[in-house]
Design a protein around this motif. Structure first.
Motif, PDB file in Angstrom:
ATOM      1  N   ALA A 244       0.819  -1.221   0.000  1.00 32.04           N
ATOM      2  CA  ALA A 244       0.000   0.000   0.000  1.00 32.04           C
ATOM      3  C   ALA A 244       0.847   1.263   0.000  1.00 32.04           C
ATOM      4  O   ALA A 244       0.307   2.368  -0.081  1.00 32.04           O
ATOM      5  N   ALA A 245       2.177   1.126   0.066  1.00 33.43           N
ATOM      6  CA  ALA A 245       3.060   2.282   0.275  1.00 33.43           C
ATOM      7  C   ALA A 245       2.868   3.361  -0.776  1.00 33.43           C
ATOM      8  O   ALA A 245       2.746   4.553  -0.452  1.00 33.43           O
ATOM      9  N   ASP A 246       2.848   2.981  -2.056  1.00 31.38           N
ATOM     10  CA  ASP A 246       2.741   3.998  -3.111  1.00 31.38           C
ATOM     11  C   ASP A 246       1.374   4.663  -3.108  1.00 31.38           C
ATOM     12  O   ASP A 246       1.264   5.877  -3.333  1.00 31.38           O
ATOM     13  N   ALA A 247       0.319   3.881  -2.870  1.00 27.66           N
ATOM     14  CA  ALA A 247      -1.030   4.461  -2.821  1.00 27.66           C
ATOM     15  C   ALA A 247      -1.164   5.404  -1.634  1.00 27.66           C
ATOM     16  O   ALA A 247      -1.835   6.443  -1.724  1.00 27.66           O
ATOM     17  N   LEU A 248      -0.524   5.091  -0.514  1.00 24.22           N
ATOM     18  CA  LEU A 248      -0.537   5.996   0.642  1.00 24.22           C
ATOM     19  C   LEU A 248       0.224   7.284   0.328  1.00 24.22           C
ATOM     20  O   LEU A 248      -0.225   8.386   0.665  1.00 24.22           O
ATOM     21  N   ARG A 249       1.357   7.151  -0.320  1.00 25.77           N
ATOM     22  CA  ARG A 249       2.155   8.331  -0.687  1.00 25.77           C
ATOM     23  C   ARG A 249       1.399   9.242  -1.652  1.00 25.77           C
ATOM     24  O   ARG A 249       1.428  10.471  -1.521  1.00 25.77           O
ATOM     25  N   ASP A 250       0.706   8.626  -2.618  1.00 24.99           N
ATOM     26  CA  ASP A 250       0.021   9.393  -3.657  1.00 24.99           C
ATOM     27  C   ASP A 250      -1.366   9.877  -3.231  1.00 24.99           C
ATOM     28  O   ASP A 250      -2.028  10.598  -3.979  1.00 24.99           O
ATOM     29  N   GLY A 251      -1.826   9.451  -2.050  1.00 25.04           N
ATOM     30  CA  GLY A 251      -3.135   9.882  -1.581  1.00 25.04           C
ATOM     31  C   GLY A 251      -4.291   9.075  -2.129  1.00 25.04           C
ATOM     32  O   GLY A 251      -5.453   9.447  -1.935  1.00 25.04           O
ATOM     33  N   ARG A 252      -4.013   7.948  -2.781  1.00 26.23           N
ATOM     34  CA  ARG A 252      -5.090   7.094  -3.278  1.00 26.23           C
ATOM     35  C   ARG A 252      -5.683   6.248  -2.165  1.00 26.23           C
ATOM     36  O   ARG A 252      -6.811   5.761  -2.273  1.00 26.23           O
ATOM     37  N   LEU A 253      -4.906   6.029  -1.119  1.00 25.59           N
ATOM     38  CA  LEU A 253      -5.368   5.343   0.084  1.00 25.59           C
ATOM     39  C   LEU A 253      -4.960   6.163   1.302  1.00 25.59           C
ATOM     40  O   LEU A 253      -3.980   6.910   1.262  1.00 25.59           O
ATOM     41  N   VAL A 254      -5.701   5.972   2.388  1.00 20.68           N
ATOM     42  CA  VAL A 254      -5.401   6.634   3.659  1.00 20.68           C
ATOM     43  C   VAL A 254      -5.353   5.556   4.742  1.00 20.68           C
ATOM     44  O   VAL A 254      -6.232   4.689   4.798  1.00 20.68           O
ATOM     45  N   GLN A 255      -4.311   5.604   5.576  1.00 22.18           N
ATOM     46  CA  GLN A 255      -4.252   4.692   6.712  1.00 22.18           C
ATOM     47  C   GLN A 255      -5.130   5.241   7.821  1.00 22.18           C
ATOM     48  O   GLN A 255      -4.954   6.376   8.265  1.00 22.18           O
ATOM     49  N   LEU A 256      -6.073   4.431   8.290  1.00 24.95           N
ATOM     50  CA  LEU A 256      -7.069   4.908   9.239  1.00 24.95           C
ATOM     51  C   LEU A 256      -6.662   4.745  10.691  1.00 24.95           C
ATOM     52  O   LEU A 256      -7.276   5.350  11.569  1.00 24.95           O
ATOM     53  N   SER A 257      -5.692   3.904  10.974  1.00 23.84           N
ATOM     54  CA  SER A 257      -5.340   3.621  12.366  1.00 23.84           C
ATOM     55  C   SER A 257      -3.860   3.292  12.485  1.00 23.84           C
ATOM     56  O   SER A 257      -3.284   2.679  11.572  1.00 23.84           O
ATOM     57  N   PRO A 258      -3.228   3.657  13.596  1.00 23.20           N
ATOM     58  CA  PRO A 258      -1.835   3.256  13.817  1.00 23.20           C
ATOM     59  C   PRO A 258      -1.695   1.799  14.234  1.00 23.20           C
ATOM     60  O   PRO A 258      -0.586   1.279  14.296  1.00 23.20           O
ATOM     61  N   ILE A 259      -2.802   1.141  14.522  1.00 26.58           N
ATOM     62  CA  ILE A 259      -2.763  -0.261  14.968  1.00 26.58           C
ATOM     63  C   ILE A 259      -2.487  -1.161  13.774  1.00 26.58           C
ATOM     64  O   ILE A 259      -3.229  -1.152  12.782  1.00 26.58           O
ATOM     65  N   ALA A 260      -1.393  -1.928  13.836  1.00 25.19           N
ATOM     66  CA  ALA A 260      -1.013  -2.840  12.763  1.00 25.19           C
ATOM     67  C   ALA A 260      -1.099  -4.274  13.267  1.00 25.19           C
ATOM     68  O   ALA A 260      -0.775  -4.559  14.424  1.00 25.19           O
ATOM     69  N   LEU A 261      -1.526  -5.158  12.394  1.00 27.01           N
ATOM     70  CA  LEU A 261      -1.644  -6.573  12.729  1.00 27.01           C
ATOM     71  C   LEU A 261      -0.413  -7.295  12.194  1.00 27.01           C
ATOM     72  O   LEU A 261      -0.223  -7.424  10.986  1.00 27.01           O
TER      73      LEU A 261
END
Length: 311
Positions: A244-261
């Motif tokens: 998801a790194a590139d989509a997060l960088r480009d604003g196509r995705l947003v991380q909703l929580s700091p909690i990681a599984l």
């Protein structure tokens, strides 16, 4: 009875392997570019020298019996090692323009590797990448691949494995979904359309302090498809952070929580290759380049903000 190892006609063993794999003399003949009669003759010579049958004849099919299965299990690793040695010798004798055959998961190729291939070509113009994608684990020696990029715990028997990066699962959604969830908490996600495996979501909610049992609206066998569905606003996804790194960088995705599984071992990406290619220059170049690019991705992810939903 078998009395001495030198009596085994070694030249028949590759033919025996092909017949054992294909269970058909004619198919083995086509694969080895020999005549049907030549294949039959080699199998007769081998069985006569050993003093016992290796196959049960069932019409046009030949099926390994217990003795044949035992022999195949013993000789196949040695034959594959010889094949690998021949390939390594051919690679060492090749010219300056070389091709590296690489197999990986479709999701890794689409969401991480391909966007960076232009940089690979700039740095290594003399090494072409022959890329193959598959959800199935490929036998590198048998299928003629130099290396694989895989994720998980393995086991990676007979291969040299280099740990590249750990990538946990994070909660992501499209910007529109993130804006709608602004100011909420993890409990708000229970009522959202969720994408991904129920077991993983249940574990994530437990980490977030929520006891619930959810039913996702869609489950995917490919992480890349899961992330694309989230980008399209179909729901909230529990996706692989690295992919998801590139989509997060480009604003196509947003991380909703700091909690990681995180799942120790299962989250790890590996570079796999036959041991004899450890020092092959194209493989060394690929390993160094991957480590450099993944370090850059890890740094980028460390500085990626969690979205305004702040769940």
């Amino acid at each position: 009875m078998l009395t001495s190892m030198p009596r085994i006609p070694l030249q028949t063993l590759p033919t025996f392997r092909a017949v054992a794999r294909l269970s058909n003399l004619r198919a083995a003949a086509e694969q080895l570019h020999l005549t049907h009669s030549a294949i039959s003759q080699q199998m007769r010579v081998l069985e006569q020298q050993l003093g016992f049958a290796l196959f049960d004849r069932r019409g046009r099919r030949v099926v390994l019996n217990a003795a044949g299965a035992a022999l195949l299990g013993a000789v196949e690793p040695a034959l594959e090692q010889i094949d690998a040695g021949v390939r390594a010798a051919a690679l060492a004798a090749s010219g300056t323009e070389q091709s590296l055959r690489l197999t990986t998961l479709p999701s890794f190729a689409q969401h991480w590797l391909l966007p960076r291939m232009a940089r690979w070509r700039e740095q290594h113009p003399g090494i072409a990448i022959d890329l193959h994608t598959s959800l199935q684990v490929i036998n590198l020696q048998r299928e003629g691949y130099h290396a694989a990029l895989r994720q998980g715990k393995g086991p990676w028997q007979g291969l040299t494995a280099t740990c590249l990066i750990d990538s946990p699962l994070i909660v992501v959604a499209s910007p529109e979904v993130a804006r709608r969830l602004a100011g909420g908490d993890p409990a708000a996600l229970v009522h959202e359309p969720l994408l991904g495996e129920a077991q993983r979501w249940n574990r994530w909610f437990a980490l977030a302090g929520q006891r619930c049992r959810i039913k996702p609206v869609a489950v995917f066998n490919d992480m890349g498809m899961l992330l694309l569905a989230a980008e399209q606003g179909l729901g909230v996804a529990l996706g692989r952070q690295l992919l998801a790194a590139d989509a997060l960088r480009d604003g196509r995705l947003v991380q909703l929580s700091p909690i990681a599984l995180a799942d120790q071992g299962a989250d790890t990406f590996w570079l796999l290759h036959p041991p004899e290619l450890q020092d092959w220059p194209p493989l060394v170049a690929l390993r160094d380049w991957l480590q450099q690019e993944l370090l850059s991705s890890a740094t980028q992810l460390e500085h990626s903000p969690v979205g305004s939903a702040n769940l």
